[in-house]
Design an enzyme around this catalytic site. Structure first.
Site, PDB file in Angstrom:
ATOM      1  N   ASP A   1       0.852  -1.203   0.000  1.00 35.41           N
ATOM      2  CA  ASP A   1       0.000   0.000   0.000  1.00 35.41           C
ATOM      3  C   ASP A   1       0.883   1.247   0.000  1.00 35.41           C
ATOM      4  O   ASP A   1       1.927   1.266   0.672  1.00 35.41           O
ATOM      5  CB  ASP A   1      -0.846   0.051   1.285  1.00 35.41           C
ATOM      6  CG  ASP A   1      -1.955  -0.996   1.285  1.00 35.41           C
ATOM      7  OD1 ASP A   1      -2.198  -1.577   0.215  1.00 35.41           O
ATOM      8  OD2 ASP A   1      -2.547  -1.223   2.361  1.00 35.41           O
TER       9      ASP A   1
ATOM     10  N   ASP B   1       0.112   8.191   7.985  1.00 32.80           N
ATOM     11  CA  ASP B   1       0.321   6.776   8.371  1.00 32.80           C
ATOM     12  C   ASP B   1       1.602   6.675   9.201  1.00 32.80           C
ATOM     13  O   ASP B   1       1.646   6.055  10.258  1.00 32.80           O
ATOM     14  CB  ASP B   1       0.486   5.894   7.121  1.00 32.80           C
ATOM     15  CG  ASP B   1      -0.824   5.626   6.383  1.00 32.80           C
ATOM     16  OD1 ASP B   1      -0.801   5.590   5.138  1.00 32.80           O
ATOM     17  OD2 ASP B   1      -1.854   5.444   7.053  1.00 32.80           O
TER      18      ASP B   1
ATOM     19  N   GLU C   1       1.005  -1.995  10.817  1.00 31.64           N
ATOM     20  CA  GLU C   1       0.788  -2.064   9.367  1.00 31.64           C
ATOM     21  C   GLU C   1       1.934  -1.384   8.636  1.00 31.64           C
ATOM     22  O   GLU C   1       2.296  -1.751   7.523  1.00 31.64           O
ATOM     23  CB  GLU C   1      -0.524  -1.382   8.991  1.00 31.64           C
ATOM     24  CG  GLU C   1      -0.726  -1.319   7.469  1.00 31.64           C
ATOM     25  CD  GLU C   1      -1.944  -0.529   7.028  1.00 31.64           C
ATOM     26  OE1 GLU C   1      -2.740  -0.111   7.884  1.00 31.64           O
ATOM     27  OE2 GLU C   1      -2.101  -0.347   5.811  1.00 31.64           O
ATOM     28  N   GLU C   2       2.505  -0.360   9.291  1.00 29.94           N
ATOM     29  CA  GLU C   2       3.499   0.476   8.591  1.00 29.94           C
ATOM     30  C   GLU C   2       4.935  -0.006   8.766  1.00 29.94           C
ATOM     31  O   GLU C   2       5.862   0.679   8.337  1.00 29.94           O
ATOM     32  CB  GLU C   2       3.352   1.929   9.055  1.00 29.94           C
ATOM     33  CG  GLU C   2       1.950   2.498   8.901  1.00 29.94           C
ATOM     34  CD  GLU C   2       1.326   2.239   7.522  1.00 29.94           C
ATOM     35  OE1 GLU C   2       0.091   2.154   7.440  1.00 29.94           O
ATOM     36  OE2 GLU C   2       2.073   2.123   6.529  1.00 29.94           O
TER      37      GLU C   2
ATOM     38  N   ASP D   1      -3.001  -0.788  13.509  1.00 28.87           N
ATOM     39  CA  ASP D   1      -3.153  -0.095  12.238  1.00 28.87           C
ATOM     40  C   ASP D   1      -3.195   1.371  12.646  1.00 28.87           C
ATOM     41  O   ASP D   1      -4.245   1.856  13.065  1.00 28.87           O
ATOM     42  CB  ASP D   1      -4.446  -0.550  11.560  1.00 28.87           C
ATOM     43  CG  ASP D   1      -4.681   0.205  10.258  1.00 28.87           C
ATOM     44  OD1 ASP D   1      -5.667  -0.124   9.579  1.00 28.87           O
ATOM     45  OD2 ASP D   1      -3.906   1.127   9.947  1.00 28.87           O
TER      46      ASP D   1
ATOM     47  N   LEU E   1      -3.190   4.219  11.223  1.00 24.76           N
ATOM     48  CA  LEU E   1      -4.117   5.105  10.561  1.00 24.76           C
ATOM     49  C   LEU E   1      -4.910   4.272   9.555  1.00 24.76           C
ATOM     50  O   LEU E   1      -4.379   3.895   8.505  1.00 24.76           O
ATOM     51  CB  LEU E   1      -3.348   6.248   9.861  1.00 24.76           C
ATOM     52  CG  LEU E   1      -4.057   7.588   9.743  1.00 24.76           C
ATOM     53  CD1 LEU E   1      -5.195   7.493   8.751  1.00 24.76           C
ATOM     54  CD2 LEU E   1      -4.629   8.060  11.067  1.00 24.76           C
ATOM     55  N   ASP E   2      -6.157   3.984   9.914  1.00 28.45           N
ATOM     56  CA  ASP E   2      -7.008   3.176   9.026  1.00 28.45           C
ATOM     57  C   ASP E   2      -7.900   4.098   8.198  1.00 28.45           C
ATOM     58  O   ASP E   2      -8.439   5.068   8.715  1.00 28.45           O
ATOM     59  CB  ASP E   2      -7.876   2.241   9.869  1.00 28.45           C
ATOM     60  CG  ASP E   2      -8.868   1.487   9.016  1.00 28.45           C
ATOM     61  OD1 ASP E   2      -8.429   0.624   8.244  1.00 28.45           O
ATOM     62  OD2 ASP E   2     -10.071   1.823   9.083  1.00 28.45           O
TER      63      ASP E   2
ATOM     64  N   GLU F   1      -6.386  -5.691  11.775  1.00 23.03           N
ATOM     65  CA  GLU F   1      -7.703  -5.193  11.348  1.00 23.03           C
ATOM     66  C   GLU F   1      -8.791  -6.220  11.657  1.00 23.03           C
ATOM     67  O   GLU F   1      -9.677  -5.984  12.483  1.00 23.03           O
ATOM     68  CB  GLU F   1      -7.673  -4.848   9.846  1.00 23.03           C
ATOM     69  CG  GLU F   1      -6.836  -3.614   9.536  1.00 23.03           C
ATOM     70  CD  GLU F   1      -6.647  -3.361   8.030  1.00 23.03           C
ATOM     71  OE1 GLU F   1      -6.404  -4.314   7.281  1.00 23.03           O
ATOM     72  OE2 GLU F   1      -6.739  -2.179   7.637  1.00 23.03           O
TER      73      GLU F   1
HETATM   74  O1  LIG Z   1     -10.321   1.080  -1.177  1.00 22.30           O
HETATM   75  P1  LIG Z   1     -11.092  -0.187  -0.935  1.00 22.30           P
HETATM   76  O2  LIG Z   1     -10.614  -1.362  -1.773  1.00 22.30           O
HETATM   77  O3  LIG Z   1     -12.573  -0.006  -1.011  1.00 22.30           O
HETATM   78  O4  LIG Z   1     -10.739  -0.623   0.569  1.00 22.30           O
HETATM   79  C1  LIG Z   1     -11.218   0.183   1.640  1.00 22.30           C
HETATM   80  C2  LIG Z   1     -10.675  -0.481   2.869  1.00 22.30           C
HETATM   81  O5  LIG Z   1      -9.257  -0.317   2.864  1.00 22.30           O
HETATM   82  C3  LIG Z   1      -8.852   0.278   4.088  1.00 22.30           C
HETATM   83  O6  LIG Z   1      -8.670   1.662   3.921  1.00 22.30           O
HETATM   84  C4  LIG Z   1      -7.548  -0.424   4.475  1.00 22.30           C
HETATM   85  O7  LIG Z   1      -7.023   0.162   5.608  1.00 22.30           O
HETATM   86  P2  LIG Z   1      -5.776   1.163   5.536  1.00 22.30           P
HETATM   87  O8  LIG Z   1      -6.284   2.464   5.082  1.00 22.30           O
HETATM   88  O9  LIG Z   1      -5.285   1.174   6.944  1.00 22.30           O
HETATM   89  O10 LIG Z   1      -4.773   0.558   4.586  1.00 22.30           O
HETATM   90  C5  LIG Z   1     -10.007   0.052   5.073  1.00 22.30           C
HETATM   91  O11 LIG Z   1     -10.071   1.042   6.064  1.00 22.30           O
HETATM   92  C6  LIG Z   1     -11.201   0.136   4.159  1.00 22.30           C
HETATM   93  O12 LIG Z   1     -12.310  -0.593   4.647  1.00 22.30           O
HETATM   94 MG   LIG Z   2      -6.636  -0.268   7.813  1.00 15.69          MG
HETATM   95 MG   LIG Z   3      -3.615   1.849   7.873  1.00  9.95          MG
END
Ligand SMILES: O=P(O)(O)OC[C@H]1O[C@](O)(COP(=O)(O)O)[C@@H](O)[C@@H]1O
Ligand SMILES: [Mg+2]
Ligand SMILES: [Mg+2]
Length: 335
Positions: free
Chosen positions: A55, A61, A83-84, A102, A104-105, A265
């Site tokens: 990612d 993040d 995650e980072e 995680d 920053l989600d 997660e």
């Molecule tokens: O962009 P997509 O494929 O819809 O995925 C959205 C999902 O990816 C995420 O952003 C992944 O988490 P991170 O932002 O921490 O990488 C989730 O929060 C979210 O539910």
């Molecule tokens: Mg996340």
């Molecule tokens: Mg994240």
């Protein structure tokens, strides 16, 4: 907040974990302030690298990750898995706990002022990092998230129900808002990234097809869809008003097990949801019984109101010919 008042004061937090929860809360206040400054402050959304999961890493993040790691170094956290960061890092040699995070989600929402969050999971530590994190999710001591939204809230479970604390801007402290959250069992909302429809497996397509068919279809009722692109925001909505979230495996390269990572997660979200009388599976089997094989290993994730999650599992159990049938011929339980 005067220096005397604690950032979170509650006899509902086990004494042994209180220092860790306090550290998470103190850092979350600083993260909330950085987010609240938006584009007035430092740039938060530009890409600064790539994490081990491939990612793009946003500035926030990494900023958040550094802040949480620094604060947790002063607590009884031995292993810190983020995650980072490629590998878990040793924070406190004498620490008793292993914390996965995680930081920053929902990173894609940083620059558009939509709710984002921090997700965390705590285990009793073992000697090594791998054995501390690659273990059944039901061994968690604590799991939860902080959502930076119109309100900043901490939702956490220690295995005796799911609690919500809200950051009171007047006092600067988190105050108990709900002692035992319960997911409403009926709702007409489902959350899935519908742009991936062509990549889904047949059971997931059939489940969504039947929702989209509305009153004319086998469900005999109309549904509504939400997709925020921020797991903590979806989780908070579903905990509050019910519904179901699906991030299933799909046919895209790298998405054989969906997009969400088990250790920081799926496992903590499953813990919070199950403790609120909801259900969390990989589409068929409970997340809480599963263990990641690698630190950033992914798992398909379906969670929410128990009856809805059970229905998705039933679609996965249907014989092939029934799944492919046009809706209406499915031998599913009605209702
Ligand atoms: O962009 P997509 O494929 O819809 O995925 C959205 C999902 O990816 C995420 O952003 C992944 O988490 P991170 O932002 O921490 O990488 C989730 O929060 C979210 O539910
Ligand atoms: Mg996340
Ligand atoms: Mg994240």
């Amino acid at each position: 907040m005067t220096s005397k008042t604690k950032v979170i004061q509650s006899d509902l937090i086990p004494a042994n974990l209180a220092p860790i929860i306090e550290a998470l809360c103190l850092v979350s206040k600083d993260v909330a302030k950085i987010i609240a400054k938006g584009s007035l402050g430092q740039s938060l959304a530009h890409q600064v690298g790539e994490n081990s999961d491939g990612d793009g890493q946003k500035a926030l993040d990494v900023i958040a990750d550094d802040m949480f790691a620094a604060a947790l170094k002063e607590t009884s956290v031995r292993w810190y898995a983020s995650e980072e960061q490629e590998d878990a890092i040793l924070l406190n040699e004498a620490g008793k706990y292993a914390l996965a995070i995680d930081p920053l989600d929902g990173s894609s929402n940083i620059d558009v002022n939509v709710s984002i969050g921090t997700i965390f999971s705590i285990y009793e530590t073992k000697e090594g990092a791998e054995e501390s994190f690659l273990r059944p999710a039901k061994e968690q001591l604590a799991g939860g998230y902080i959502v930076y939204g119109p309100a900043t809230a901490l939702v956490v479970t220690f295995g005796n129900g799911t609690m919500q604390f809200v950051l009171d801007p007047d006092t600067g402290a988190y105050a108990l808002a709900e002692k035992a959250m319960e997911i409403p069992q009926t709702s007409k909302e489902f959350a899935i990234n519908a742009s991936n429809y062509r990549h889904w497996t047949k059971p997931v397509r059939a489940y969504i097809d039947d929702c989209l068919a509305g009153v004319e279809g086998p469900r005999e009722k109309n549904f509504n869809m939400r997709w925020v692109g921020s797991l903590v925001a979806e989780t908070h909505r579903i905990l509050t008003r019910g519904g179901i979230f699906l991030y299933p495996r799909d046919g895209r390269k790298g998405y054989e097990n969906g997009r969400l990572r088990m250790v920081y997660e799926c496992a903590p979200i499953a813990f919070v949801i199950e403790q609120a009388k909801g259900r969390a599976t990989d589409g068929s089997d409970p997340i809480m019984n599963q263990a990641a094989e690698t630190l950033h290993g992914r798992a398909p994730l379906v969670f929410g109101s128990a009856e809805k999650v059970d229905r998705v599992a039933a679609y996965h159990d249907l014989p092939e010919e029934e799944v492919s049938a046009l809706f209406g011929q499915r031998g599913l339980f009605r209702g």
